[in-house]
Design an enzyme around this catalytic site. Structure first.
Site: not given
Ligand code: NDP
Length: 445
Positions: A124, A164
Site C-alpha cells: 500500500k 484508492d
Molecule cells: P474515493 O476517494 O473515490 O471515495 C471516498 C468517498 O468517501 C468520497 O465520497 C469521500 O468524500 C468520502 N469520504 C472520505 N472520507 C470521509 C469521511 N471521513 N466521512 C465521510 N465520507 C468520507 O475512494 P474509494 O471509493 O476509492 O475508496 C473508498 C474506500 O474503499 C476506502 O476505504 C478504500 O480503501 C476502499 N477500497 C477502494 C478500492 C478501489 O478500487 N478504489 C478497492 C478496495 C477498497 P469526498 O470525496 O467529499 O472527500
C-alpha cells in the site's frame, strides 16, 4: 501463539500506530486457533515475519502550485509481503494518510489478495496530499513529483500500485506517464489505467460490483435477494458508484450517500440520472454531497451526520476506516438491518464488528467483500502480460466467479457449530493459510 505477547512487542516497536495495531490484532484473534494447530508456523516464526512489512519507503514530495508557491508533502510505499506474488495495493492521497494507516491497509491487503486466488502479494502507499480543490495541473505536478521517488521500487513483476481514496483514473494517468518517461518502458506497472493505454474494462466499477456480488451471495444463504431491499451507502467515490449501479440492476434501492460533511437521504432512490449527476459533481474535485439535495428536492441533507441512523435492510459502508462505531452498529441492528458488507477498508470499529457478530446478522469483512477491485487489477495485469484485452462480459464473468469463490472460502472456514457463518474468521483463515504455507515453502527470507 502468545497473542498478547506478540501484540505487546508490536506496540512497543511501533508506538502510536493505532490502525496498524487494530488490523493486526483483528487478524491474529481469528487465526489463533489454526496457528496453534500448526506448530510448523510457530517454529518458522511465520506470525512475527508476517506482521512486519518487508520494507517501507518514505520520501518527501515537493511540488509547485499554480501561483508558484512550493509545497512539501510526505510520500510512502509499504511493501508488506510478496510470498504469493508481486506486491500489490493502492495509493491513497488524503490529508489523513500516515504510516499507521498505510501499514494497516498493506497488512489487510496480503490476505485480501490471497483470497482472490490470483498471484499477488500485499502492499500500500500514498501521501498526505489533498487533491480536493486542486487544479488538474497541480494534481499532475504532484503526481509527477511523487513518481520521481516511487518508480525506484516498483515494476510489473515487483510491485504494482493501483488507486484508492483520492487516486482515480486521472491520477493513475499522470503517475503512469511519469513512470513511462523515467523507465522508458510501457509495462503494466500500475492498474486502473485508461482503456486506451492498457486498462481493463470493468476496473472502475469492479470494487463496487464485486461488493454487491459478494453481498448477493451472503443474502442467498438466508434465501434473500436484493429485490425490493433498501440500501444505505456511505461516501460517493470509486467504490460507492459501482455499488449503486449494481444494486439498481439487482432490484435494490440505494437511499443514502455521504461525504465528510454529512449524508443525503433520498427515499425515492439514488438511481440513473442522479448517479450521473453525482459523477459530474465528483469530477470537479470539490465537496459533492450537499448540492444533491438542492438538485433533487425529494432528498434531504443531514449535515455532520452519518447514514447509519436511516432504517435500511442492507448497509454498505464505502467511505473510509472506522466510519461505523458501536452506537451506529447498534442502531443499524435495532432498525432491522440484516446485512452489512464492508466495501471500504476497516469501516467498522472493533466494537461495531462485535455488535454485528454477536447479533448474528450477515457481516462481511472488507478483505473479502471489496476484493473485487484488486482481483480485477489482477485481471488487468494478466491482460497486460498477454498484450490482449478481454471484453466487458469476459472480465465481469471472471470477477463474478472470483467473488462467488471468495464467498465459498469464507463459508468453508467460517461456519460455526450453530451454522452461523463468521465471515471475519473465514476470510482471515482462508487468506492466512495460503500465505503462511507459501512462506514456509520459500524458507526464511
Ligand atoms: P474515493 O476517494 O473515490 O471515495 C471516498 C468517498 O468517501 C468520497 O465520497 C469521500 O468524500 C468520502 N469520504 C472520505 N472520507 C470521509 C469521511 N471521513 N466521512 C465521510 N465520507 C468520507 O475512494 P474509494 O471509493 O476509492 O475508496 C473508498 C474506500 O474503499 C476506502 O476505504 C478504500 O480503501 C476502499 N477500497 C477502494 C478500492 C478501489 O478500487 N478504489 C478497492 C478496495 C477498497 P469526498 O470525496 O467529499 O472527500
Amino acid at each position: 501463539m502468545d497473542l498478547n505477547n506478540i501484540m505487546n512487542e508490536l506496540v512497543k516497536k511501533h508506538p502510536g500506530e493505532l490502525e496498524y495495531h487494530q488490523a493486526v490484532r483483528e487478524v491474529l484473534e481469528s487465526i489463533e486457533e489454526v496457528v496453534n494447530e500448526n506448530p510448523q508456523f510457530e517454529s518458522a516464526g511465520i506470525i512475527e515475519r508476517l506482521i512486519e512489512p518487508d520494507r517501507v519507503l518514505s520520501f518527501k514530495v515537493p511540488w509547485m502550485d499554480d501561483e508558484g508557491k512550493v509545497h512539501v508533502n510526505l510520500g510512502y510505499r509499504v511493501q508488506f509481503n510478496n510470498a504469493i506474488g508481486p506486491y500489490k495495493g493502492g495509493l491513497r492521497f488524503h490529508p489523513s494518510v500516515n504510516l499507521s494507516i498505510l501499514k494497516f491497509l498493506g497488512f489487510e491487503q496480503i490476505f485480501k489478495n490471497a483470497l482472490t486466488t490470483l498471484p499477488m502479494g500485499g502492499g500500500k502507499g500514498g501521501s498526505d496530499f489533498n487533491p480536493k480543490g486542486k487544479s488538474d495541473n497541480e494534481i499532475m505536478r504532484f503526481c509527477q513529483a511523487f513518481m520521481l521517488e516511487l518508480y525506484k521500487i516498483i515494476g510489473p513483476e515487483t510491485d504494482v500500485p493501483a488507486g484508492d481514496i483520492g487516486v482515480g483514473g486521472k491520477e493513475i494517468g499522470f503517475l503512469y506517464g511519469m513512470y513511462k518517461k523515467l523507465q522508458r518502458e510501457h509495462t503494466g506497472v500500475l492498474t486502473g489505467k485508461g482503456l486506451g493505454w492498457g486498462g481493463s474494462l470493468i476496473r472502475p466499477e469492479a470494487t463496487g460490483f464485486g461488493t454487491v456480488y459478494f453481498a448477493k451471495e451472503m443474502l442467498a444463504t438466508k434465501n434473500e435477494t436484493f429485490e425490493g431491499k433498501t440500501v444505505a451507502l456511505s461516501g460517493f467515490g470509486n467504490v460507492a458508484w459501482g455499488a449503486a449501479l449494481k444494486i439498481e440492476e439487482f432490484g435494490g434501492k440505494v437511499v443514502t450517500l455521504s461525504g465528510p460533511d454529512g449524508y443525503i437521504y433520498d427515499p425515492a432512490g439514488i438511481t440513473g440520472e442522479k448517479i450521473e449527476y453525482m459523477l459530474e459533481l465528483r469530477a470537479t474535485n470539490m465537496d459533492v454531497v450537499a448540492p444533491y439535495a438542492e438538485e433533487f428536492p425529494e432528498a434531504t441533507f443531514y449535515e455532520g451526520k452519518r447514514p447509519w441512523e436511516v432504517k435500511v435492510d442492507v448497509a454498505l459502508p464505502c467511505a473510509t476506516q472506522n466510519e461505523i462505531n458501536e452506537q451506529d452498529a447498534i442502531t443499524l441492528v435495532e432498525n432491522g438491518c440484516i446485512c452489512v458488507a464492508e466495501a471500504a477498508n476497516m469501516p467498522s470499529t472493533p466494537e461495531a464488528m462485535h455488535v454485528f457478530l454477536n447479533s448474528k446478522i450477515l457481516f462481511g469483512p472488507a478483505k473479502a467483500v471489496n476484493a473485487g477491485g484488486v482481483a480485477t487489477s489482477g485481471l488487468e495485469m494478466t491482460q497486460n502480460a498477454m498484450k490482449l484485452a478481454w471484453t466487458r462480459e469476459e472480465v465481469d464473468a471472471k470477477l463474478h466467479q472470483i467473488m462467488v469463490d471468495i464467498h465459498e472460502a469464507c463459508v468453508k472456514y467460517g461456519t460455526q457449530k450453530d451454522g452461523y457463518v463468521d465471515y471475519v474468521r473465514g476470510a482471515n483463515i482462508a487468506g492466512f493459510m495460503k500465505v503462511a504455507n507459501a512462506m514456509l515453502d520459500n524458507g526464511v527470507i
